[in-house]
Scaffold this active site. Structure first.
Site, mmCIF file in Angstrom:
data_model
loop_
_atom_site.group_PDB
_atom_site.id
_atom_site.type_symbol
_atom_site.label_atom_id
_atom_site.label_comp_id
_atom_site.label_asym_id
_atom_site.label_seq_id
_atom_site.Cartn_x
_atom_site.Cartn_y
_atom_site.Cartn_z
ATOM 1 N N ASP A 93 0.862 -1.165 0.000
ATOM 2 C CA ASP A 93 0.000 0.000 0.000
ATOM 3 C C ASP A 93 0.911 1.231 0.000
ATOM 4 O OD1 ASP A 93 -3.042 0.920 1.861
ATOM 5 O OD2 ASP A 93 -2.095 1.722 0.051
ATOM 6 N N ASP A 267 -7.605 -7.566 0.759
ATOM 7 C CA ASP A 267 -6.687 -7.644 1.909
ATOM 8 C C ASP A 267 -7.448 -7.169 3.135
ATOM 9 O OD1 ASP A 267 -6.257 -4.544 1.372
ATOM 10 O OD2 ASP A 267 -5.397 -5.023 3.352
HETATM 11 O O1 2YO Z 1 -8.535 4.431 -0.110
HETATM 12 C C1 2YO Z 1 -7.550 3.765 0.257
HETATM 13 N N1 2YO Z 1 -6.328 4.015 -0.285
HETATM 14 C C2 2YO Z 1 -5.255 3.328 0.121
HETATM 15 N N2 2YO Z 1 -5.312 2.346 1.065
HETATM 16 C C3 2YO Z 1 -6.507 2.047 1.662
HETATM 17 C C4 2YO Z 1 -6.552 1.057 2.659
HETATM 18 C C5 2YO Z 1 -7.774 0.802 3.259
HETATM 19 N N3 2YO Z 1 -8.129 -0.042 4.289
HETATM 20 C C6 2YO Z 1 -9.456 0.176 4.464
HETATM 21 N N4 2YO Z 1 -10.193 -0.406 5.409
HETATM 22 C C7 2YO Z 1 -9.587 -1.195 6.448
HETATM 23 C C8 2YO Z 1 -10.699 -1.608 7.365
HETATM 24 N N5 2YO Z 1 -10.150 -2.446 8.397
HETATM 25 C C9 2YO Z 1 -11.173 -3.453 8.745
HETATM 26 C C10 2YO Z 1 -10.698 -4.337 9.867
HETATM 27 C C11 2YO Z 1 -10.299 -3.524 11.083
HETATM 28 C C12 2YO Z 1 -9.278 -2.454 10.711
HETATM 29 C C13 2YO Z 1 -9.746 -1.610 9.558
HETATM 30 N N6 2YO Z 1 -9.975 1.055 3.618
HETATM 31 C C14 2YO Z 1 -8.944 1.481 2.860
HETATM 32 C C15 2YO Z 1 -8.909 2.446 1.858
HETATM 33 C C16 2YO Z 1 -7.671 2.736 1.269
#
Ligand code: 2YO
Length: 373
Positions: A93, A267
């Site tokens: 990422d 992921d």
């Molecule tokens: O818009 C994004 N651009 C770059 N990386 C990202 C990573 C992301 N990770 C998430 N959500 C993670 C949700 N997660 C669920 C389990 C508990 C911790 C958080 N949205 C995202 C959007 C993005």
């Protein structure tokens, strides 16, 4: 072994796709789940175990690795694959999302993001160009553009300006990435919860002719129907013959519903983080091993599983380990959870090939709803 990056569409079932991404370091069978290896380790797992469970690719984080041990240091030590002893594909990422969710005192401008490390308070600047440079130093096979993930709810004009910034950053990342044979740079579709902005973002990124496309800005607390509605808008606006990656997703139910809408790669920290907190994902749904009802339950999590963590240990023992804060508790439950997630993905791949995804999805949901008898 191919020296290029190639996505092949092998079968479809409705909007769902069974495919393969072939890269120099290996082939990724899609739909695919990428275990999260944030700081160069899939927490509580040996890399051989992660591979044996069927993972074709893992995720690393630019933000964490640039702060510690440092991208140049990893490069001097042979790159992330050598450093972490994972010779298969790695997706990284780009760091923008982690800056906004982890760093202190961060500032975002056209140039990039400036932030103070949550580890030692040192100030860092990260431009789209520096993010791609870091991912190259790590040796990342699939590099993500630097983007802005706008916090929801937000006014439409705020979402629009943020989405347009990410598009300009995608262009700068494409230029900075240049030509790295066998590696890929993915764009990230933004646009918040606005379908028209999502389509505009997808179409503009498609115009950059990138190797793959991520859908970002979701799994940030929005209700599942909102996330799914965005996929219904975005997937048809993306090229059929390029992989699609939904960032940060998700629960087994999120994954099934997103595969049905045309997503190929996922992921999420859920299986690993939940495992360290005493939660088991099984085909009968979630089991919280902290609960006292397991204290004398001699049954394993799943006697029919081929994963030793699910098959060979009693719930009573797992309950004991979790309550005692023993490291083995988190290790066994992480092992179980990643095993369950990879078996979920294998089941989805098989179902799409056989044209029976709808029935398979219904059977999965019934198992989760039936709960743990
Ligand atoms: O818009 C994004 N651009 C770059 N990386 C990202 C990573 C992301 N990770 C998430 N959500 C993670 C949700 N997660 C669920 C389990 C508990 C911790 C958080 N949205 C995202 C959007 C993005």
């Amino acid at each position: 072994m191919t020296q290029s990056f190639q996505f092949s569409l092998l079968a479809t079932d409705g909007a769902a796709r069974r495919g393969e991404v072939s890269m120099p370091r290996g082939t990724i069978r899609t739909p695919a789940f990428m275990p999260v290896g944030t700081a160069g380790t899939v927490k509580a797992m040996y890399m051989d175990q992660v591979r044996d469970l069927g993972a074709d690719i893992i995720l690393g984080n630019t933000y964490h690795l640039m702060l510690r041990p440092g991208a140049e240091r990893v490069a001097r030590l042979g790159g992330l694959h050598e450093f972490a002893r994972w010779p298969h594909p790695i997706l990284t990422d780009s760091g923008g999302f982690q800056v906004m969710s982890l760093a202190q005192l961060r500032k975002l401008s056209e140039k990039g993001v400036t932030f103070k490390s949550h580890i030692d308070g040192v100030v860092h600047e990260m431009s789209p160009e520096r993010s791609i440079e870091i991912q190259g130093l790590l040796g990342s096979d699939i590099q993500m553009q630097l983007d802005e993930c706008v916090a929801l709810p937000a006014e439409r004009d705020v979402i629009e300006r943020s989405m347009e910034l990410s598009l300009r950053w995608a262009d700068r990342c494409k230029i900075a990435f240049g030509d790295q044979p066998g590696r890929a740079m993915f764009g990230i579709v933004q646009g918040g919860d606005d379908e028209a902005l999502r389509v505009r973002s997808a179409e503009a990124l498609t115009g950059l002719d990138l190797k793959g496309y991520a859908v970002g800005g979701l799994a940030v607390g929005e209700p599942q129907p909102v996330m799914l509605a965005m996929l219904d808008a975005v997937c048809p606006a993306l090229p059929q013959h390029k992989p699609r990656y939904l960032m940060g997703v998700g629960t087994p139910d999120d994954i099934v519903k997103s595969v049905q809408r045309g997503i190929d790669m996922f992921d999420c920290v859920m299986p690993t983080r939940a495992g360290r907190h005493g939660l088991a994902y099984t085909r009968h749904g979630k089991i919280n091993l902290r609960n006292a009802r397991h204290a004398e339950d001699s049954r394993p999590l799943d006697a029919e599983s081929d994963c030793p963590a699910a098959r060979d240990y009693s719930r009573a023992y797992l309950h004991h380990l979790v309550k005692a804060g023993e490291a083995l508790g988190g290790m066994l439950l992480t092992w179980n959870n990643l095993s369950y997630y990879q078996s979920l993905m294998q089941g989805l791949r098989d179902a799409i090939e056989a044209g029976r995804l709808a029935d398979h999805a219904a059977a999965l949901a019934e198992g989760w709803a039936r709960g743990d008898l």
